[in-house]
Design a protein around this motif. Structure first.
Motif, mmCIF file in Angstrom:
data_model
loop_
_atom_site.group_PDB
_atom_site.id
_atom_site.type_symbol
_atom_site.label_atom_id
_atom_site.label_comp_id
_atom_site.label_asym_id
_atom_site.label_seq_id
_atom_site.Cartn_x
_atom_site.Cartn_y
_atom_site.Cartn_z
ATOM 1 N N GLN A 149 -8.922 -2.341 2.739
ATOM 2 C CA GLN A 149 -8.960 -2.663 1.313
ATOM 3 C C GLN A 149 -10.132 -3.589 1.003
ATOM 4 O O GLN A 149 -10.860 -3.389 0.007
ATOM 5 N N TRP B 241 -3.814 7.600 1.802
ATOM 6 C CA TRP B 241 -4.713 6.583 2.388
ATOM 7 C C TRP B 241 -6.111 6.695 1.781
ATOM 8 O O TRP B 241 -6.722 5.686 1.399
ATOM 9 N N GLU C 27 -6.360 5.330 -1.666
ATOM 10 C CA GLU C 27 -6.318 3.870 -1.737
ATOM 11 C C GLU C 27 -7.566 3.205 -1.169
ATOM 12 O O GLU C 27 -8.061 2.222 -1.723
ATOM 13 N N PHE D 83 0.840 -1.194 0.000
ATOM 14 C CA PHE D 83 0.000 0.000 0.000
ATOM 15 C C PHE D 83 0.878 1.248 0.000
ATOM 16 O O PHE D 83 1.778 1.381 0.826
ATOM 17 N N ALA E 129 -4.817 -1.951 7.114
ATOM 18 C CA ALA E 129 -4.913 -1.594 5.695
ATOM 19 C C ALA E 129 -5.553 -2.707 4.887
ATOM 20 O O ALA E 129 -6.355 -2.450 3.976
#
Length: 307
Positions: free
Chosen positions: A188, A257, A260, A153, A184
């Motif tokens: 995701q 962040w 993503e 990431f 993370a």
């Protein structure tokens, strides 16, 4: 501030200021290629390029260690103080980090960092301390590999480049990196589910990629604050510039962040307001924050973001 198009751009641009200046002074060729080379060396080097500590030895010895001291006397002090430090590396380094008298380095850059610190504080003597081969039943190679490897990431790769340098003990960094990667990965997965739902609800390909749930103090904000509150500040850097630089990096990491994952991770559903509904994403967000707090009491309990 524009968000870089790649994690390489982000890390090259956002190397810590004093490290970036040192890299530029050391290399006389093309600026761009030199920064890329420095970035590559940061993550490759020779083997794992294990971590070390640089300690303000004058401070550690209560002023006894001075530049004009005889080598034999200095060696006796090293044996007494550095040996004690290495025997209880986590607790001792944590206390020194709190006072700004201990600094992270690695095998390949130790000499350069010593020279930088000596230039920054010419009245002090600095010494190097080594980590034991095993800390809390985990090999130092494993600990360092978790901390120093780039993440899949982008936002975490940039964040970890600062976490690596911050003034906190190495096991704190190790545990934090593991939890950030877990966080993370969950974010995701949740983003993928949200994207599937949004695609089913609308055929528009121009929908906003950033979720409106971005207000309030998120888990990410807390982590960034904990990292930056102990980030080393050097005398050669103006205090105002130091904190302005960190504030800009805080914004950059959050932008990466959001790009993503589409939203920030919050501790409780109540902090994570949406359209009034509490779906499984909200429930997972709560569980995520609670698990971080329960699993890592030294980080998320009893430690404020500025401590």
């Amino acid at each position: 501030m524009e968000v870089p198009d790649s994690w390489e751009d982000a890390v090259v641009h956002d190397l810590p200021v004093w490290r970036r200046e040192a890299d530029e002074e050391e290399n006389d060729g093309d600026d761009t290629s030199n920064k890329e080379t420095a970035l590559e060396a940061k993550y490759t080097g020779s083997g794992l390029n294990l971590p070390m500590l640089i300690v303000n030895f004058t401070h550690l010895t209560g002023g006894m260690a001075t530049k004009d001291m005889e080598e034999g006397e200095m060696e006796d002090l090293r044996f007494q103080y550095i040996d004690d430090l290495e025997n209880d590396i986590l607790a001792e380094s944590e206390e020194l980090f709190k006072t700004g008298m201990c600094f992270h380095t690695t095998e390949d850059r130790c000499g350069r960092d010593l020279a930088m610190l000596q230039s920054d504080d010419p009245d002090s003597v600095f010494e190097v301390a080594l980590y034991p081969s095993v800390i809390n039943d985990i090999d130092i190679e494993t600990i360092w590999e978790v901390i120093s490897r780039p993440s899949e990431f982008q936002s975490l790769t940039v964040l970890k480049s600062f976490l690596e340098e911050t003034g906190r003990d190495i096991f704190w960094k190790y545990e934090m990196c593991l939890e950030l990667e877990r966080l993370a990965a969950k974010e995701q997965n949740k983003k993928r589910r949200r994207d599937v739902r949004k695609e089913a609800e609308s055929s528009s390909s121009e929908r906003a990629t950033i979720d409106p749930r971005t207000k309030g103090l998120s888990v990410l904000d807390s982590v960034i604050s904990m990292i930056f509150s102990r980030y080393p500040k050097y005398k050669r850097i103006n205090e105002k510039d130091h904190f302005q630089n960190l504030a800009e990096k805080h914004v950059l990491i959050k932008k990466l962040w959001l790009r993503e994952f589409g939203r920030l991770p919050f501790r409780r559903p109540g902090d994570d307001e949406d359209d009034g509904s509490e779906d499984e994403d909200d429930i997972e967000a709560q569980e995520n924050g609670d698990r971080l707090a329960v699993r890592m009491p030294s980080i998320f309990k009893g430690v404020s973001p500025t401590s």
